[in-house]
Design a protein around this motif. Structure first.
Motif, PDB file in Angstrom:
ATOM      1  N   VAL A 210       0.865  -1.177   0.000  1.00 15.10           N
ATOM      2  CA  VAL A 210       0.000   0.000   0.000  1.00 15.10           C
ATOM      3  C   VAL A 210       0.900   1.225   0.000  1.00 15.10           C
ATOM      4  N   CYS A 211       0.578   2.207  -0.822  1.00 16.24           N
ATOM      5  CA  CYS A 211       1.346   3.454  -0.842  1.00 16.24           C
ATOM      6  C   CYS A 211       0.932   4.324   0.335  1.00 16.24           C
ATOM      7  N   ALA A 212       1.908   4.879   1.018  1.00 16.04           N
ATOM      8  CA  ALA A 212       1.651   5.721   2.192  1.00 16.04           C
ATOM      9  C   ALA A 212       2.096   7.144   1.890  1.00 16.04           C
ATOM     10  N   LEU A 213       1.404   8.116   2.506  1.00 17.59           N
ATOM     11  CA  LEU A 213       1.692   9.520   2.220  1.00 17.59           C
ATOM     12  C   LEU A 213       2.629  10.145   3.248  1.00 17.59           C
ATOM     13  N   ALA A 214       2.315   9.980   4.507  1.00 16.08           N
ATOM     14  CA  ALA A 214       3.093  10.619   5.575  1.00 16.08           C
ATOM     15  C   ALA A 214       4.347   9.801   5.845  1.00 16.08           C
ATOM     16  N   VAL A 215       5.497  10.426   5.643  1.00 16.87           N
ATOM     17  CA  VAL A 215       6.767   9.711   5.811  1.00 16.87           C
ATOM     18  C   VAL A 215       7.579  10.400   6.902  1.00 16.87           C
ATOM     19  N   PRO A 216       7.449   9.980   8.152  1.00 22.94           N
ATOM     20  CA  PRO A 216       8.270  10.579   9.211  1.00 22.94           C
ATOM     21  C   PRO A 216       9.752  10.412   8.899  1.00 22.94           C
ATOM     22  N   CYS A 217      10.536  11.448   9.163  1.00 27.25           N
ATOM     23  CA  CYS A 217      11.956  11.384   8.810  1.00 27.25           C
ATOM     24  C   CYS A 217      12.744  10.473   9.738  1.00 27.25           C
ATOM     25  N   GLY A 218      12.271  10.319  10.999  1.00 26.48           N
ATOM     26  CA  GLY A 218      12.951   9.447  11.949  1.00 26.48           C
ATOM     27  C   GLY A 218      14.076  10.095  12.719  1.00 26.48           C
TER      28      GLY A 218
ATOM     29  N   ASN B  44       7.562  17.318  10.996  1.00 27.28           N
ATOM     30  CA  ASN B  44       7.360  18.386  10.015  1.00 27.28           C
ATOM     31  C   ASN B  44       8.699  18.826   9.443  1.00 27.28           C
ATOM     32  N   SER B  45       9.593  17.864   9.297  1.00 26.99           N
ATOM     33  CA  SER B  45      10.946  18.162   8.856  1.00 26.99           C
ATOM     34  C   SER B  45      10.982  18.497   7.373  1.00 26.99           C
ATOM     35  N   ALA B  46      12.069  19.124   6.951  1.00 22.80           N
ATOM     36  CA  ALA B  46      12.252  19.431   5.533  1.00 22.80           C
ATOM     37  C   ALA B  46      12.294  18.141   4.717  1.00 22.80           C
ATOM     38  N   ALA B  47      12.862  17.084   5.297  1.00 20.84           N
ATOM     39  CA  ALA B  47      12.948  15.803   4.589  1.00 20.84           C
ATOM     40  C   ALA B  47      11.557  15.236   4.325  1.00 20.84           C
ATOM     41  N   ARG B  48      10.659  15.350   5.284  1.00 16.20           N
ATOM     42  CA  ARG B  48       9.291  14.871   5.098  1.00 16.20           C
ATOM     43  C   ARG B  48       8.575  15.658   4.007  1.00 16.20           C
ATOM     44  N   ARG B  49       8.709  16.964   4.052  1.00 22.92           N
ATOM     45  CA  ARG B  49       8.059  17.808   3.046  1.00 22.92           C
ATOM     46  C   ARG B  49       8.628  17.534   1.660  1.00 22.92           C
TER      47      ARG B  49
END
Length: 369
Positions: free
Chosen positions: A88-96, A110-115
């Motif tokens: 399944v494709c997911a939208l929200a990708v926490p940077c960790g 809300n990191s730059a990497a996530r955006r």
């Protein structure tokens, strides 16, 4: 591996009509996978991108963000997933790695990497799509209204291949947003009363998540009578037509207001009504996406009664955690995915599905490849 040519729904710039065109889907780089898309929902947020009102969209863009499929190839360093796996494709990708992620609050990353990931840009600053020889971007980093898509490993969640991909494609956005609004944001408890303004694709999932949480009263409000009937099948105990005096109708059901009220339409002016329907100490949750720059007007004194006005970015979910929970609900018979699908269509029929957004009598159209 080699570049794959794929048909896709491309929007060249906001405010224009999308077109079906051929794109080049490049090989996955390190930490990336390429998916053969099996099915994709057509969501109202795709309409926001077409209108140019979604802040994450870049142009030209391959639309679609509710997708599921089969892994076709993997890039260097990819672990935990392989060719042939169903995902399944997911939208929200926490940077960790940001402060919120390190504190165990990945849903608030809300990191730059996530955006960057959600705008369709890979870690090396490039995308893996080409349109007319120029760089193109997948919507939300996945671009699922296409035959193939190359995405970050973090944006694919493996599921049991026995699960139907044409149903589980909806888990990536509409289902998980509605579920998260109830479970993660409002935290509805057994015996609570719930009001849902907007019984479409996301609203239907707010309703069935509230039922799963044990809410005793669930009131659905919508302007389309057929959607109110659909809301009953998902667990609504009462329905109210939007043309009625909504406040009066709901006061007759819950005189002191509801424990949780969800605005799932995306109209800021409805939040004033939602707050008035919320009991003292209750939660009013904005699930719908309002236009960027729009304003909310209400009597600030309303909040002094311990009412909570809450945002809801995609259900405040952690995909790897919450999609697994959805699978458990589905297997237990609590989560109805098949009932959300009003039409299964081919990619050539996607324009009719886009035109029907916000007006259809059912929850979702699903493009099946």
């Amino acid at each position: 591996m080699s570049t794959i040519k794929a048909r896709a729904l491309v929007l060249e710039e906001p405010g224009t009509q999308p077109v079906l065109a051929e794109v080049d889907v490049l090989d996955p780089g390190p930490g990336e996978v390429r998916i053969k898309i099996a099915a994709s929902g057509v969501c109202g947020t795709d309409g926001h991108a077409i209108e140019g009102t979604h802040p994450l969209a870049r142009w030209p863009i391959v639309l679609g963000h509710e997708g599921a499929g089969v892994v076709e190839s993997v890039g260097e360093g990819v672990t935990g997933i392989g060719v042939g796996d169903h995902v399944v494709c997911a939208l929200a990708v926490p940077c960790g790695t940001c402060r919120q992620c390190r504190r165990g609050l990945a849903e608030h990353c809300n990191s730059a990497a996530r955006r960057q990931a959600m705008s369709g840009v890979m870690a090396d600053g490039d995308s893996r799509l080409r349109y007319g020889g120029e760089r193109a971007y997948p919507f939300f980093g996945v671009g699922t209204l296409a035959e193939y898509s190359t995405v970050r490993r973090e944006q694919v969640i493996p599921i049991d291949p026995a699960l139907p991909l044409d149903e589980f494609c909806l888990a990536g956005c509409g289902v998980i947003t509605g579920y998260g609004a109830v479970m993660n944001v409002a935290r509805v408890r057994p015996g609570d009363s719930v009001v849902v303004l907007g019984a479409g694709g996301v609203g239907a999932n707010v309703i069935q998540a509230a039922r799963a949480a044990g809410a005793s009263t669930i009131v659905a409000v919508d302007a389309i009578p057929e959607k109110l009937e659909l809301a009953r099948t998902f667990g609504a105990t009462h329905v109210v037509e939007a043309s009625a005096d909504v406040a009066k109708e709901i006061a007759a059901i819950e005189p002191d207001g509801a424990d949780a009220v969800f605005e799932v339409v995306g109209k800021p002016e409805l939040l004033t009504l939602c707050l008035s329907l919320t009991r003292v100490g209750g939660a009013c949750v904005m699930v719908g996406i309002p236009p960027v720059g729009s304003k909310i007007t209400f009597d600030a004194f309303t909040l002094t009664a311990n009412r909570r006005l809450l945002g809801c970015r995609g259900g405040a979910v952690v995909p790897a955690r919450d999609i697994e929970r959805l699978v458990s609900l589905y297997r237990g018979g609590t989560l109805n995915l098949a009932g959300l699908i009003g039409r299964r269509i081919g990619l050539d029929d996607v324009f009719g599905a886009l035109d029907a957004l916000g007006k259809s009598t059912f929850a979702r159209s699903v493009v099946v490849f």
